[in-house]
Design a protein around this motif. Sequence first.
Motif, PDB file in Angstrom:
ATOM      1  N   TYR A 122    -131.788  48.738 186.928  1.00 22.98           N
ATOM      2  CA  TYR A 122    -132.262  47.642 186.092  1.00 22.98           C
ATOM      3  C   TYR A 122    -133.534  47.986 185.335  1.00 22.98           C
ATOM      4  CZ  TYR A 122    -134.831  47.095 190.481  1.00 22.98           C
ATOM      5  OH  TYR A 122    -135.570  47.330 191.604  1.00 22.98           O
ATOM      6  N   ARG A 123    -134.105  49.182 185.545  1.00 12.99           N
ATOM      7  CA  ARG A 123    -135.281  49.601 184.779  1.00 12.99           C
ATOM      8  C   ARG A 123    -135.211  51.095 184.510  1.00 12.99           C
ATOM      9  NH1 ARG A 123    -139.841  51.367 187.918  1.00 12.99           N
ATOM     10  NH2 ARG A 123    -139.523  51.255 190.177  1.00 12.99           N
ATOM     11  N   SER A 124    -136.098  51.555 183.635  1.00  9.31           N
ATOM     12  CA  SER A 124    -136.030  52.926 183.149  1.00  9.31           C
ATOM     13  C   SER A 124    -136.638  53.899 184.161  1.00  9.31           C
ATOM     14  CB  SER A 124    -136.780  53.044 181.817  1.00  9.31           C
ATOM     15  OG  SER A 124    -136.832  54.378 181.372  1.00  9.31           O
ATOM     16  N   PHE A 125    -136.044  55.083 184.218  1.00  8.60           N
ATOM     17  CA  PHE A 125    -136.567  56.183 185.031  1.00  8.60           C
ATOM     18  C   PHE A 125    -135.939  57.476 184.530  1.00  8.60           C
ATOM     19  CE2 PHE A 125    -132.866  54.439 187.147  1.00  8.60           C
ATOM     20  CZ  PHE A 125    -132.078  55.539 187.389  1.00  8.60           C
ATOM     21  N   PRO A 126    -136.635  58.609 184.675  1.00  6.62           N
ATOM     22  CA  PRO A 126    -136.071  59.885 184.227  1.00  6.62           C
ATOM     23  C   PRO A 126    -134.843  60.269 185.042  1.00  6.62           C
ATOM     24  CG  PRO A 126    -138.460  60.051 184.482  1.00  6.62           C
ATOM     25  CD  PRO A 126    -138.050  58.751 185.094  1.00  6.62           C
ATOM     26  N   ALA A 127    -133.859  60.810 184.379  1.00  5.62           N
ATOM     27  CA  ALA A 127    -132.636  61.213 185.070  1.00  5.62           C
ATOM     28  C   ALA A 127    -132.878  62.372 186.027  1.00  5.62           C
ATOM     29  CB  ALA A 127    -131.567  61.605 184.046  1.00  5.62           C
ATOM     30  N   SER A 128    -133.921  63.155 185.798  1.00  6.59           N
ATOM     31  CA  SER A 128    -134.208  64.287 186.680  1.00  6.59           C
ATOM     32  C   SER A 128    -134.697  63.859 188.060  1.00  6.59           C
ATOM     33  CB  SER A 128    -135.269  65.194 186.040  1.00  6.59           C
ATOM     34  OG  SER A 128    -136.458  64.460 185.774  1.00  6.59           O
ATOM     35  N   GLU A 129    -135.100  62.596 188.219  1.00  6.90           N
ATOM     36  CA  GLU A 129    -135.589  62.120 189.510  1.00  6.90           C
ATOM     37  C   GLU A 129    -134.460  61.735 190.467  1.00  6.90           C
ATOM     38  OE1 GLU A 129    -139.729  60.062 187.834  1.00  6.90           O
ATOM     39  OE2 GLU A 129    -138.127  58.847 188.707  1.00  6.90           O
ATOM     40  N   VAL A 130    -133.247  61.611 189.969  1.00  8.92           N
ATOM     41  CA  VAL A 130    -132.150  61.072 190.769  1.00  8.92           C
ATOM     42  C   VAL A 130    -131.578  62.157 191.675  1.00  8.92           C
ATOM     43  CG1 VAL A 130    -129.887  59.956 190.701  1.00  8.92           C
ATOM     44  CG2 VAL A 130    -131.618  59.413 188.976  1.00  8.92           C
ATOM     45  N   GLN A 131    -131.387  61.811 192.945  1.00 12.07           N
ATOM     46  CA  GLN A 131    -130.653  62.635 193.902  1.00 12.07           C
ATOM     47  C   GLN A 131    -129.361  61.895 194.217  1.00 12.07           C
ATOM     48  OE1 GLN A 131    -133.263  63.248 197.229  1.00 12.07           O
ATOM     49  NE2 GLN A 131    -134.647  64.565 196.092  1.00 12.07           N
ATOM     50  N   SER A 145    -126.661  62.650 195.842  1.00  7.84           N
ATOM     51  CA  SER A 145    -126.112  62.698 197.195  1.00  7.84           C
ATOM     52  C   SER A 145    -126.757  61.665 198.111  1.00  7.84           C
ATOM     53  CB  SER A 145    -126.289  64.103 197.784  1.00  7.84           C
ATOM     54  OG  SER A 145    -127.668  64.449 197.834  1.00  7.84           O
ATOM     55  N   LYS A 146    -128.040  61.378 197.904  1.00  4.29           N
ATOM     56  CA  LYS A 146    -128.749  60.418 198.744  1.00  4.29           C
ATOM     57  C   LYS A 146    -128.921  59.062 198.087  1.00  4.29           C
ATOM     58  CE  LYS A 146    -131.414  64.043 201.053  1.00  4.29           C
ATOM     59  NZ  LYS A 146    -132.775  64.525 201.405  1.00  4.29           N
ATOM     60  N   CYS A 147    -128.502  58.931 196.825  1.00  2.00           N
ATOM     61  CA  CYS A 147    -128.629  57.678 196.077  1.00  2.00           C
ATOM     62  C   CYS A 147    -130.075  57.196 196.084  1.00  2.00           C
ATOM     63  CB  CYS A 147    -127.704  56.612 196.655  1.00  2.00           C
ATOM     64  SG  CYS A 147    -127.495  55.176 195.566  1.00  2.00           S
ATOM     65  N   GLN A 148    -130.971  58.092 195.748  1.00  2.00           N
ATOM     66  CA  GLN A 148    -132.393  57.752 195.713  1.00  2.00           C
ATOM     67  C   GLN A 148    -133.082  58.565 194.633  1.00  2.00           C
ATOM     68  OE1 GLN A 148    -133.783  58.768 199.641  1.00  2.00           O
ATOM     69  NE2 GLN A 148    -134.027  60.937 199.158  1.00  2.00           N
ATOM     70  N   ARG A 149    -134.308  58.170 194.322  1.00  2.00           N
ATOM     71  CA  ARG A 149    -135.129  58.852 193.336  1.00  2.00           C
ATOM     72  C   ARG A 149    -136.333  59.460 194.029  1.00  2.00           C
ATOM     73  NH1 ARG A 149    -137.149  54.198 190.041  1.00  2.00           N
ATOM     74  NH2 ARG A 149    -138.442  55.863 189.158  1.00  2.00           N
ATOM     75  N   THR A 150    -136.819  60.563 193.470  1.00  2.00           N
ATOM     76  CA  THR A 150    -138.027  61.212 193.974  1.00  2.00           C
ATOM     77  C   THR A 150    -138.982  61.387 192.803  1.00  2.00           C
ATOM     78  OG1 THR A 150    -136.783  62.388 195.685  1.00  2.00           O
ATOM     79  CG2 THR A 150    -138.979  63.212 195.151  1.00  2.00           C
ATOM     80  N   ILE A 151    -140.076  60.657 192.845  1.00  2.00           N
ATOM     81  CA  ILE A 151    -141.100  60.729 191.800  1.00  2.00           C
ATOM     82  C   ILE A 151    -142.112  61.783 192.205  1.00  2.00           C
ATOM     83  CG2 ILE A 151    -142.838  59.423 190.534  1.00  2.00           C
ATOM     84  CD1 ILE A 151    -141.311  56.880 191.339  1.00  2.00           C
ATOM     85  N   MET A 152    -142.363  62.746 191.337  1.00  2.00           N
ATOM     86  CA  MET A 152    -143.259  63.845 191.628  1.00  2.00           C
ATOM     87  C   MET A 152    -144.532  63.706 190.810  1.00  2.00           C
ATOM     88  SD  MET A 152    -141.462  65.430 193.848  1.00  2.00           S
ATOM     89  CE  MET A 152    -142.543  66.845 194.071  1.00  2.00           C
TER      90      MET A 152
END
Length: 564
Positions: free
Chosen positions: A243-252, A254-261
């Motif tokens: 429902y909101r914007s995020f970079p596609a490179s953050e998506v995992q 297999s785990k259905c989660q995002r990792t913000i670095m």
Amino acid sequence: QQQIAAASQQMIQTVIGPNGQQTNYFYQQPVMTQNPNAVLRQMQLQYQTVPGRPVPPVAMVVSQPQQQKRHHSVITPAPSMRTVGSAATPITSVIRKPAPKKKDMIKPPAPPKSNVVSCASDTDGEAKNSAKKKIDDMANLTPAEKAKANRDRNREHARNTRLRKKAYLEKLKTTVDELCRERDTLVSERAGAANLLVEMHNTRTEVLMSYFALRSGYEKQRDLWSSILDESCFSCVLPVTPYRSFPASEVQVSKCQRTIMGIDGMMGDAASLHVLLNSLIDRSRYPTASIQFRYTLVTEDAVVAGNQIMARWVMSTLNAAQFGARMEVSKQGMLCCRFNSAHKIVGLELMFDVMAFMLQLKQAAGSDQFAVIPNTVQTCQRPFSVPMVMTMAERPYTIVQVNQLWEDMTGFKAEEVVGRNSCRVLQGQTTDRMAVEQLMSEVRFKRPASAMFINYTKQGRRFRNYINVYPLSTDSKITHYVGLTSHYDDSELVESSSVQHAVQQVPTAQPVGAQLVQQPQLVQPILPQPAKGTTTTMTPQIMLSGPPGMPATVVAQIPGTAVQ
């Protein structure tokens, strides 16, 4: 030996003496492994003589092991005896082998000399003599002298007993004092460790509250973020939020989660959250309003384990219903935060129900369907229900795609602007240059943003355009931007509402643990560096700045206080 060899073959042996005397020996068959001396002794016990004849001597034969011990000496019978039935060899006198010479003998090594002089024999002798002398003296004493000696001995014994008791009590007192000091030291150390743990927990709780304050206020000063986040290895894990914007490179996937670095990624995620919540406002009535929200950290049920803290948190809006939303939205979840030795956040994991929050957003916006924000160029190849324009992410931000609704809103055809112009063609004399610069500043940092402009159509007619821009990725790299117009008005509404700035003042939310400070201008905070071996306690403060009559900008300031 010849006699033994002959005796081993006959049961009767006859011995003839020098005068013709005959002697008969009766003996048992000897065992070959038996000692020869035992055999001869047995022969002697069974010896019988002819009446009137003397008993001749019996020869003794020494066995081989005894010969070695006795320097190879062999005893033979007397020279006057000889055996019958053997080789008739005369028995000679006793033959002794000569002993080895002194030079042939090997002397055992002498034991090493010791420097310790033993006095045990002298001491024992003196003690025996002294005891004997005392006994003799006591025997010579009178009864009165004996009684006096007993009294003296008893007194001396009592005196020695008192001295021993005194020494024991002194030693016991010293031991008790040492144990008391050790106990006091241990209690003090435990109390100090407990106070240190409480202080460390409070400090880290304040760091978490500062993080939520910066996130809810969308602080754009990177130094404030770096004062609570470890820039070298910070990461934040949270569920995928369509429902909101995020970079596609953050998506995992297999785990259905995002990792913000990193800190920049965290600031971009805060910008995305603000763009989402501001989209709930009814822009026809409140064109310049802003949604305020706060985080609540529940520390009563927090679990602390080493450098980690697990706690519950709640996020809720404060004025969404006031600015046209159907309801306030909120979400709650759990967090797991890891700190380093300097009490900076190293890792953060946020857990919450994504679908429940999407349902609240749908109900608050009064929409019939869930809104999904595109984050790649491929996901933009679909129809949109609002005007859409796609541009490049780098200068000069050339337009690459528009839809029919955008053409109807601006009056420009796609072939007139695609690949030729940027959105600058919509700007005019009354366009707010400051608002444009703020929007482009977010675009340069590849963050989502929203803004309200006065734009012009191709025919020169003014209209108010509220637009949300989102970065788009191609092969995990941001290459494009998409702009979605959420609301626009005609020129009459522009003159009546936007030009006069008739906007209701937005109430500022006070984050948990923050102090509200009113200041006319934004003051650059100075962050003191903690000394070595100390920790830093950071308390967020909220400062308001901005021109009169316009919504205030919320900025979190975190001064540092050194704590031993």
